[in-house]
Design an enzyme around this catalytic site. Structure first.
Site, PDB file in Angstrom:
ATOM      1  N   ARG A  82      41.751 -22.927  25.117  1.00  0.00           N
ATOM      2  CA  ARG A  82      40.709 -23.900  24.769  1.00  0.00           C
ATOM      3  C   ARG A  82      39.427 -23.184  24.347  1.00  0.00           C
ATOM      4  NH1 ARG A  82      39.941 -28.542  29.073  1.00  0.00           N
ATOM      5  NH2 ARG A  82      38.842 -26.936  30.242  1.00  0.00           N
ATOM      6  N   LYS A 183      34.359 -27.432  24.659  1.00  0.00           N
ATOM      7  CA  LYS A 183      33.344 -27.383  25.715  1.00  0.00           C
ATOM      8  C   LYS A 183      32.106 -26.633  25.216  1.00  0.00           C
ATOM      9  CE  LYS A 183      34.789 -27.689  30.291  1.00  0.00           C
ATOM     10  NZ  LYS A 183      35.231 -29.043  30.631  1.00  0.00           N
ATOM     11  N   GLU A 219      35.582 -41.272  27.230  1.00  0.00           N
ATOM     12  CA  GLU A 219      35.731 -40.578  28.512  1.00  0.00           C
ATOM     13  C   GLU A 219      34.434 -40.650  29.300  1.00  0.00           C
ATOM     14  OE1 GLU A 219      36.001 -36.260  28.427  1.00  0.00           O
ATOM     15  OE2 GLU A 219      35.443 -36.279  26.315  1.00  0.00           O
TER      16      GLU A 219
HETATM   17  C1  LIG Z   1      35.857 -30.124  31.140  1.00  0.00           C
HETATM   18  C2  LIG Z   1      35.824 -31.546  30.740  1.00  0.00           C
HETATM   19  C3  LIG Z   1      36.849 -32.452  31.080  1.00  0.00           C
HETATM   20  C4  LIG Z   1      37.992 -32.101  31.986  1.00  0.00           C
HETATM   21  O1  LIG Z   1      38.785 -31.045  31.561  1.00  0.00           O
HETATM   22  P1  LIG Z   1      39.702 -30.266  32.607  1.00  0.00           P
HETATM   23  O2  LIG Z   1      40.346 -29.195  31.807  1.00  0.00           O
HETATM   24  O3  LIG Z   1      40.663 -31.241  33.164  1.00  0.00           O
HETATM   25  O4  LIG Z   1      38.770 -29.738  33.652  1.00  0.00           O
HETATM   26  C5  LIG Z   1      36.775 -33.736  30.565  1.00  0.00           C
HETATM   27  N1  LIG Z   1      35.744 -34.135  29.803  1.00  0.00           N
HETATM   28  C6  LIG Z   1      34.737 -33.309  29.476  1.00  0.00           C
HETATM   29  C7  LIG Z   1      33.644 -33.800  28.613  1.00  0.00           C
HETATM   30  C8  LIG Z   1      34.735 -31.986  29.947  1.00  0.00           C
HETATM   31  O5  LIG Z   1      33.728 -31.180  29.627  1.00  0.00           O
END
Ligand SMILES: *Cc1c(COP(=O)(O)O)cnc(C)c1O
Length: 336
Positions: A82, A183, A219
């Site tokens: 990622r 991210k 989300e």
């Molecule tokens: C990190 C994150 C998640 C969750 O991702 P995981 O890999 O399950 O920890 C979901 N939404 C956002 C906006 C994030 O930054």
């Protein structure tokens, strides 16, 4: 030596640990050799790309101490991949997958005494990729730094806790064509205002809608969302403005394995009203039920009963992590 820390009063804050991992590379080059340094402040040029233009990414993962003493990571290669995808979007070089995972291993081992005892929490690991070289014109920085630091944190989930979500219809988290699916550090500060407002009104977090139609569920600020209706589990598809969570992906795989039908599709906010159950997933919260959702002054409440679907999936997920269930998919990486 055991750190002087009351493991029962951990929260989700920064507890400085012993070491951090640091690795640098120039644009056009490749990351190769990093090193563990004592945890501490870093020095940056005021003209660093990350400070001026937000060229940066983060990751989040956890190292866990099991009852049998083993220390494990969960799907660290997924975090590495990622970051690689995010780096491409942000015009940054990134460490290759093996180098990333090796650096995480080293950081965890160097800070081993900070991993909470089994059941008391986890060591949260925060890899960062930053454009640290100086740049004034609007373009990628000339130098990059990859840093990993770690901090012990408590388990987020407390029996009986459930999220009270507020559906935000003014501010959006991510736009079409933007960086919502990676991210990028630039995605998070803009959420402070809607989340702070929601918290001051008694909500635990914000649920974002898509920025084009303002009617599809996306989300929560740092976790993905699922809804359950009859035997079907649905979650918004990750088509650009949603972060593809590794917990989300794992929960989908477990649900399918348990015989549920799983749909990744567009979900209208109105559908939430008729859901039997809603829950969220992410590394920090793991799996957490939603107790209520408020949308345009209408509030829907969800009963969280003994036989909730999320409980069944959550306990399987935890059993794989704890080593009580066979790790059929090779998700667990043991550190030693
Ligand atoms: C990190 C994150 C998640 C969750 O991702 P995981 O890999 O399950 O920890 C979901 N939404 C956002 C906006 C994030 O930054």
């Amino acid at each position: 030596m055991e750190p002087e820390i009351d493991w029962d009063s951990l929260g989700f804050g920064v507890t400085p640990t012993d070491y951090m991992y640091v690795m640098k590379c120039s644009i056009g080059d490749e990351f190769d050799k990093g090193q563990l340094l004592p945890y501490g402040n870093i020095e940056l040029s005021p003209a660093a790309g990350v400070l001026n233009y937000g060229q940066g990414l983060f990751e989040g993962m956890k190292a866990m101490r099991r009852e049998d003493g083993k220390i494990v990571l969960f799907r660290p290669h997924e975090n590495a991949l990622r970051m690689k995808i995010g780096a491409e979007r942000m015009c940054m070089p990134s460490p290759c997958v093996d180098l990333f995972v090796d650096a995480v291993n080293k950081t965890v081992l160097a800070n081993k005494r900070w991993i909470p005892p089994a059941g008391k929490g986890t060591l949260y690991i925060r890899p960062l990729l930053l454009g640290t070289g100086p740049i004034l014109g609007l373009s990628p920085a000339p130098e990059y730094t990859f840093i990993i630091y770690a901090s012990p944190v408590a388990n987020y989930f407390k029996e009986g806790s459930a999220l009270r979500l507020y559906v935000e219809d003014e501010f959006h988290r991510a736009s079409r064509g933007g960086t919502g699916s990676i991210k990028s550090i630039t995605n998070y500060a803009p959420a402070f205002k809607p989340v702070t407002t929601a918290k001051s009104r008694g909500f635990s977090d914000v649920l974002y809608l898509d920025s084009v139609h303002k009617k599809y569920v996306e989300e929560v600020s740092t976790c993905n969302i699922f809804l359950v209706k009859d035997n079907i589990i649905s979650t918004p598809s990750t088509t650009g403005s949603i972060l593809p969570g590794i917990t989300r992906k794992s929960i989908i795989e477990i649900a399918l394995d348990q015989g549920y039908q799983v749909e990744e599709r567009l979900i209208e906010v109105e559908e939430l009203v008729n859901a039997d159950e809603v829950f969220c997933t992410g590394t920090v919260v793991v799996v957490i039920p939603v107790g209520s959702i408020t949308y345009q002054d209408k509030r829907v409440e969800y009963q969280i009963d003994e036989n909730a679907v999320y409980k069944r999936i959550f306990s399987t997920y935890m059993a794989i992590k704890n080593g009580q269930l066979e790790d059929k998919n090779g998700w667990i990486v043991e550190i030693n």
